[in-house]
Design a protein around this motif. Structure first.
Motif, PDB file in Angstrom:
ATOM      1  N   THR A  29       0.783  -1.418   0.018  1.00  0.00           N
ATOM      2  CA  THR A  29      -0.142   0.417  -0.053  1.00  0.00           C
ATOM      3  C   THR A  29       0.695   1.277  -0.151  1.00  0.00           C
ATOM      4  OG1 THR A  29      -1.634  -1.388   1.169  1.00  0.00           O
ATOM      5  CG2 THR A  29      -2.046   1.272   1.389  1.00  0.00           C
ATOM      6  N   TYR A  30       1.659   1.503   0.711  1.00  0.00           N
ATOM      7  CA  TYR A  30       2.620   2.587   0.875  1.00  0.00           C
ATOM      8  C   TYR A  30       3.798   2.103   0.263  1.00  0.00           C
ATOM      9  CZ  TYR A  30      -1.197   3.950   4.442  1.00  0.00           C
ATOM     10  OH  TYR A  30      -2.149   4.152   4.700  1.00  0.00           O
ATOM     11  N   VAL A  31       4.562   1.517   0.680  1.00  0.00           N
ATOM     12  CA  VAL A  31       6.062   1.770  -0.183  1.00  0.00           C
ATOM     13  C   VAL A  31       6.207   1.571  -1.872  1.00  0.00           C
ATOM     14  CG1 VAL A  31       8.603   0.581  -0.070  1.00  0.00           C
ATOM     15  CG2 VAL A  31       6.703   0.596   2.098  1.00  0.00           C
ATOM     16  N   VAL A  32       5.565   0.392  -1.899  1.00  0.00           N
ATOM     17  CA  VAL A  32       5.018   0.009  -3.354  1.00  0.00           C
ATOM     18  C   VAL A  32       4.207   1.448  -4.500  1.00  0.00           C
ATOM     19  CG1 VAL A  32       4.407  -1.997  -5.262  1.00  0.00           C
ATOM     20  CG2 VAL A  32       5.605  -2.279  -3.426  1.00  0.00           C
ATOM     21  N   GLY A  33       3.323   1.318  -3.491  1.00  0.00           N
ATOM     22  CA  GLY A  33       2.631   2.758  -4.024  1.00  0.00           C
ATOM     23  C   GLY A  33       3.098   4.317  -4.164  1.00  0.00           C
ATOM     24  N   PHE A  34       4.050   4.258  -3.088  1.00  0.00           N
ATOM     25  CA  PHE A  34       4.400   5.602  -3.028  1.00  0.00           C
ATOM     26  C   PHE A  34       6.367   5.975  -4.083  1.00  0.00           C
ATOM     27  CE2 PHE A  34       8.142   7.967  -1.571  1.00  0.00           C
ATOM     28  CZ  PHE A  34       7.701   9.454  -1.433  1.00  0.00           C
ATOM     29  N   SER A  35       6.834   4.548  -3.751  1.00  0.00           N
ATOM     30  CA  SER A  35       7.855   4.533  -4.760  1.00  0.00           C
ATOM     31  C   SER A  35       7.775   3.988  -6.732  1.00  0.00           C
ATOM     32  CB  SER A  35       8.909   3.511  -4.302  1.00  0.00           C
ATOM     33  OG  SER A  35       8.114   2.310  -5.071  1.00  0.00           O
ATOM     34  N   ALA A  36       5.731   4.066  -6.875  1.00  0.00           N
ATOM     35  CA  ALA A  36       5.884   3.478  -7.921  1.00  0.00           C
ATOM     36  C   ALA A  36       5.437   4.510  -9.586  1.00  0.00           C
ATOM     37  CB  ALA A  36       4.207   3.195  -8.640  1.00  0.00           C
ATOM     38  N   ARG A  37       5.640   5.652  -8.159  1.00  0.00           N
ATOM     39  CA  ARG A  37       5.686   6.985  -9.436  1.00  0.00           C
ATOM     40  C   ARG A  37       7.090   7.136 -10.614  1.00  0.00           C
ATOM     41  NH1 ARG A  37       4.823  11.441  -5.035  1.00  0.00           N
ATOM     42  NH2 ARG A  37       6.134  10.229  -4.117  1.00  0.00           N
ATOM     43  N   GLU A  38       8.327   6.914  -9.609  1.00  0.00           N
ATOM     44  CA  GLU A  38       9.355   6.458 -10.071  1.00  0.00           C
ATOM     45  C   GLU A  38       9.417   5.530 -11.931  1.00  0.00           C
ATOM     46  OE1 GLU A  38      12.180   6.570  -7.463  1.00  0.00           O
ATOM     47  OE2 GLU A  38      11.697   8.061  -6.166  1.00  0.00           O
ATOM     48  N   LEU A  39       8.220   4.447 -11.635  1.00  0.00           N
ATOM     49  CA  LEU A  39       8.475   3.466 -12.830  1.00  0.00           C
ATOM     50  C   LEU A  39       7.830   4.459 -14.071  1.00  0.00           C
ATOM     51  CD1 LEU A  39       7.002   0.456 -10.456  1.00  0.00           C
ATOM     52  CD2 LEU A  39       9.170   1.077 -11.298  1.00  0.00           C
ATOM     53  N   ASN A  40       8.487   4.663 -14.935  1.00  0.00           N
ATOM     54  CA  ASN A  40       8.263   5.191 -15.891  1.00  0.00           C
ATOM     55  C   ASN A  40       8.430   5.371 -17.375  1.00  0.00           C
ATOM     56  OD1 ASN A  40       7.143   8.230 -14.355  1.00  0.00           O
ATOM     57  ND2 ASN A  40      10.010   8.631 -14.455  1.00  0.00           N
ATOM     58  N   PHE A  41       7.378   4.036 -17.126  1.00  0.00           N
ATOM     59  CA  PHE A  41       7.322   3.135 -18.565  1.00  0.00           C
ATOM     60  C   PHE A  41       5.993   2.782 -18.711  1.00  0.00           C
ATOM     61  CE2 PHE A  41       8.671  -0.233 -15.784  1.00  0.00           C
ATOM     62  CZ  PHE A  41       8.069  -0.812 -16.085  1.00  0.00           C
ATOM     63  N   ASN A  42       5.407   2.855 -19.958  1.00  0.00           N
ATOM     64  CA  ASN A  42       4.163   2.236 -20.212  1.00  0.00           C
ATOM     65  C   ASN A  42       4.057   1.066 -20.111  1.00  0.00           C
ATOM     66  OD1 ASN A  42       3.394   4.584 -20.222  1.00  0.00           O
ATOM     67  ND2 ASN A  42       3.521   5.294 -22.845  1.00  0.00           N
ATOM     68  N   PHE A  43       2.478   0.448 -19.836  1.00  0.00           N
ATOM     69  CA  PHE A  43       2.391  -1.146 -19.448  1.00  0.00           C
ATOM     70  C   PHE A  43       1.172  -0.966 -20.270  1.00  0.00           C
ATOM     71  CE2 PHE A  43       0.662  -4.871 -17.116  1.00  0.00           C
ATOM     72  CZ  PHE A  43       1.874  -5.499 -17.869  1.00  0.00           C
ATOM     73  N   PHE A  44       1.010  -1.540 -22.056  1.00  0.00           N
ATOM     74  CA  PHE A  44      -0.505  -1.999 -21.978  1.00  0.00           C
ATOM     75  C   PHE A  44      -0.930  -0.611 -22.122  1.00  0.00           C
ATOM     76  CE2 PHE A  44      -0.682  -6.321 -20.108  1.00  0.00           C
ATOM     77  CZ  PHE A  44      -0.169  -7.048 -21.178  1.00  0.00           C
ATOM     78  N   GLY A  45      -0.170   0.425 -22.537  1.00  0.00           N
ATOM     79  CA  GLY A  45      -0.545   1.909 -22.905  1.00  0.00           C
ATOM     80  C   GLY A  45      -0.477   3.071 -21.659  1.00  0.00           C
TER      81      GLY A  45
END
Length: 87
Positions: A29-45
């Motif tokens: 909920t918090y760690v992955v969700g917070f750090s997911a903003r830095e994953l800047n690639f498209n996945f199924f559009g």
């Protein structure tokens, strides 16, 4: 009311598993969700961070619930407090 040793063991295993699954919930909920903003690639559009936040977390939550139900059913059987199935 005094608890028997068996009841103490049952409760200890239950609390330990609940704490472990809550730690996974917190990480998703918090760690992955917070750090997911830095994953800047498209996945199924869509941006991958969208998938992690909107879809991936829900899948993990369902898996946590399913695992907990399975674990507790087995624990109930082990300690002789399982509900009896009716035909």
């Amino acid at each position: 009311m005094q608890l028997t040793e068996s009841q103490k063991q049952y409760w200890s295993k239950n609390v330990r598993m609940t704490g472990f699954l809550l730690a996974i919930w917190f990480l998703v909920t918090y760690v992955v969700g917070f750090s997911a903003r830095e994953l800047n690639f498209n996945f199924f559009g869509w941006p991958f961070s969208f998938w992690v936040g909107a879809q991936g977390a829900l899948v993990v939550y369902v898996l946590i619930i399913a695992y907990y139900a399975h674990y507790m059913n087995n624990l109930d059987k082990e300690y002789g407090c399982a509900e009896e199935e009716e035909d």
